[in-house]
Design an enzyme around this catalytic site. Structure first.
Site, PDB file in Angstrom:
ATOM      1  N   CYS A 106      38.376-118.262  -6.633  1.00 11.82           N
ATOM      2  CA  CYS A 106      39.642-118.034  -6.961  1.00 11.82           C
ATOM      3  C   CYS A 106      40.067-119.131  -8.106  1.00 11.82           C
ATOM      4  CB  CYS A 106      40.751-118.031  -5.880  1.00 11.82           C
ATOM      5  SG  CYS A 106      42.266-117.501  -6.502  1.00 11.82           S
ATOM      6  N   CYS A 158      48.095-122.334  -4.758  1.00 13.86           N
ATOM      7  CA  CYS A 158      48.865-121.260  -4.140  1.00 13.86           C
ATOM      8  C   CYS A 158      48.907-121.777  -2.690  1.00 13.86           C
ATOM      9  CB  CYS A 158      48.376-120.012  -4.899  1.00 13.86           C
ATOM     10  SG  CYS A 158      47.275-118.898  -3.283  1.00 13.86           S
ATOM     11  N   CYS A 180      44.815-118.943   0.530  1.00 16.59           N
ATOM     12  CA  CYS A 180      43.270-118.896   1.248  1.00 16.59           C
ATOM     13  C   CYS A 180      42.805-120.078   1.331  1.00 16.59           C
ATOM     14  CB  CYS A 180      42.595-118.040   0.101  1.00 16.59           C
ATOM     15  SG  CYS A 180      43.055-116.466  -0.003  1.00 16.59           S
ATOM     16  N   CYS A 201      44.425-112.617  -7.898  1.00 18.97           N
ATOM     17  CA  CYS A 201      44.416-112.975  -6.692  1.00 18.97           C
ATOM     18  C   CYS A 201      43.484-111.884  -5.970  1.00 18.97           C
ATOM     19  CB  CYS A 201      45.721-112.493  -6.064  1.00 18.97           C
ATOM     20  SG  CYS A 201      45.682-112.617  -4.302  1.00 18.97           S
ATOM     21  N   GLU A 228      60.223-100.757  21.111  1.00 15.34           N
ATOM     22  CA  GLU A 228      60.158-101.470  19.937  1.00 15.34           C
ATOM     23  C   GLU A 228      61.485-102.202  19.624  1.00 15.34           C
ATOM     24  OE1 GLU A 228      59.813-103.754  16.527  1.00 15.34           O
ATOM     25  OE2 GLU A 228      57.891-103.383  17.547  1.00 15.34           O
ATOM     26  N   ASP A 287      51.465-106.001  22.244  1.00 11.44           N
ATOM     27  CA  ASP A 287      51.057-106.549  20.821  1.00 11.44           C
ATOM     28  C   ASP A 287      52.464-107.151  20.425  1.00 11.44           C
ATOM     29  OD1 ASP A 287      50.032-107.252  18.476  1.00 11.44           O
ATOM     30  OD2 ASP A 287      49.630-105.508  17.654  1.00 11.44           O
ATOM     31  N   CYS A 314      48.472-112.159  17.726  1.00 16.66           N
ATOM     32  CA  CYS A 314      48.427-112.708  16.405  1.00 16.66           C
ATOM     33  C   CYS A 314      48.211-114.346  16.674  1.00 16.66           C
ATOM     34  CB  CYS A 314      49.014-111.948  15.377  1.00 16.66           C
ATOM     35  SG  CYS A 314      50.922-112.495  15.628  1.00 16.66           S
TER      36      CYS A 314
END
Length: 507
Positions: free
Chosen positions: A86, A92, A95, A198, A388, A437, A464
């Site tokens: 990239c 940016c 990544c 990107c 939820e 989750d 996560c």
């Protein structure tokens, strides 16, 4: 007279030794004894380095036990370093690990999961890739199917104050055009760094974004000024799916100060939308919104369909999932299938076992979102109850059940700690399996307590954020034992990692 700040030190010929959290590299520097101060060790975090790099470091921030630094000179590049494809790498900020080979990224993420579970949760676990004497298996991390072009959604901002790189600033050049379409720069909320290419999404998204930018410059459309809250072009969201569908949502900021200005903005916006529709006929959902708020969120705003539908579809096995502009769907479609397959296997002991052929378990799916996991495991269960916080997500979950002719799901909207109570469980039945989750903050302690009182046979915890997962696991392990752990990489070239843990009742 103001006291002069002490200049921050420079350290020369430092060899980077490790990978740290948030995508930074790490080195421990020994500070020699000086003027009666004893020898000490300073942990230094450095961005955009890899283990084995030999560098000169300028400390940028110093605390008591650690510091942050930037590289001012490379003496030697590590033999494991790879060349980032990239052109925007290091600027940016998206990544952070493109200079680290993917297999090394996976090792770092696996180590991160192990370290956080053992250090934060104080859990006794086997090293990754092994099974201990208690029967706990720590599986090796599951890498992403794709290393690039894996995302199905990206968002870009428009700004009349583009970010200038250090080289551009030092050049002393003047820039006639300060408009930009790209990513927000960390720490500079009102500036956007212009993106040409990107690598995280199918390349068609680059063509769409760049064409919109070129059209806007050619037709003198105004770009948003965040501080002044003026300018027509505000934000751009692009989604695609594994069915080949594309969605584009443009956020405008119409000028309502007069009828004439409003009419001009609406005319300019529709001309741009027609240009997009004509040039990119693959787009099946082209939408727009007039966002007059002081932030870019549009969950509470009414969207207008300019062309096509207000949704696209994703496929997972034989299931179709309706995805709207406000819907949450895992941004790595292919890897989401593997993540959910792990969760299903942990919950039902698949591949096959008697529980698979006799779908009798009652399953609670906590933080169900748009019901992706709930619908994905429904064929293995007697009933799945999804809970939820976001009402719109629950409506999507119900629609996804209807689309797929699934009639053994129930969905409830509300705060988890208020919905999931002992009374709720008494009404709907004690779950045999709980799949949870939660968001990055993990589960509220009230939710953990209700889970412990419900005492399902199995808990499948999808996370996560292994750090908050570790905290919650330490509480759950008062009555459960960890049987299996499976890290899953959803986001190559970033430090983020998912982790799935199976807990089984110890009584």
């Amino acid at each position: 007279m103001a006291r002069k700040k002490k200049p921050l030190p420079i350290f020369e010929h430092i060899t980077i030794t490790d990978i740290a959290a948030e995508g930074k590299a790490l080195v421990r520097i020994t500070i020699p004894e000086h003027d009666g101060t004893p020898e000490s060790q300073l942990v230094v975090f450095v961005p955009f380095c890899v283990p084995g790099d030999v560098v000169d470091l300028q400390i940028t921030k110093k605390k008591h036990s650690y510091a942050e630094a930037r590289v001012i000179r490379f003496h030697q590049y590590s033999n494991i370093r790879t060349v980032p494809p990239c052109q925007h790498f290091c600027i940016c900020g998206g990544c952070k690990w493109q200079n680290l080979p993917y297999q090394e990224q996976l090792k770092a993420k696996q180590k991160q999961v192990y370290d956080q579970l053992t250090r934060i949760g104080h859990l006794q676990l086997p090293v990754p890739g092994t099974t201990d004497d208690n029967g706990t298996t720590f599986h090796e991390i599951l890498g992403s199917v794709k290393e690039y072009e894996y995302r199905n959604k990206l968002e870009f901002g428009f700004s009349n104050k583009r970010w200038l790189t250090m080289e551009e600033v030092k050049s002393g050049a003047t820039f006639d055009n300060m408009n930009a379409c790209g990513f927000h720069i960390t720490g500079a909320f009102d500036k956007i760094f212009p993106i040409e290419k990107c690598w995280l999404m199918d390349d068609l998204h680059n063509q769409i974004r760049n064409s919109i930018y070129d059209y806007a410059i050619e037709h003198d459309l105004s770009f948003f000024d965040l501080k002044e809250q003026t300018g027509l072009l505000r934000d751009l969201m692009i989604r695609n799916s594994n069915t080949g569908e594309w969605m584009v949502l443009l956020q405008f900021h119409f000028d309502h100060s007069s009828k004439e200005r409003l009419k001009k903005d609406e005319t300019d916006a529709k001309a741009l939308l027609q240009y997009i529709a004509d040039k990119f006929q693959i787009i099946s959902s082209l939408l727009y919104v007039d966002n007059q708020k002081r932030n870019d969120t549009f969950g509470d705003l009414e969207l207008t369909v300019f062309k096509g539908n207000d949704h696209i579809f994703e496929l997972m096995e034989d299931l179709r999932f309706k995805v709207g502009p406000k819907s949450f769907y895992q941004t790595n479609t292919e890897q989401a299938y593997h993540l959910y397959s792990v969760a299903r296997a942990f919950a039902f002991d698949t591949p096959p076992s008697p529980i698979t052929h006799h779908p009798s378990p009652l399953v609670y799916d906590l933080y169900t979102g748009t019901g992706t996991i709930a619908n994905f495991v429904a064929k293995n269960a007697r009933k799945v109850i999804g809970i939820e916080y976001v009402p719109e997500a629950i409506e999507d979950a119900k629609v996804n059940s209807e689309i797929n002719h699934i009639n053994n799901t129930l969905f409830y909207a509300g705060d988890m700690k208020d919905i999931l109570t002992e009374e709720f469980i008494a009404e709907h039945g004690r779950p045999d399996i709980i799949i949870t989750d939660p968001p990055r903050a993990g589960m509220h302690q009230d939710v953990v307590n209700v889970i412990l009182k419900a005492h399902p046979k199995r808990i499948v915890y999808v996370s996560c954020n292994p750090a908050t997962q570790a905290r919650d696991l330490s509480l759950l392990c008062s009555e459960y034992r960890i049987e299996r752990i499976q890290p899953v990489d959803m986001f190559p070239h970033t430090p983020h990692v998912e982790n799935v843990v199976l807990l089984t009742s110890s009584t």
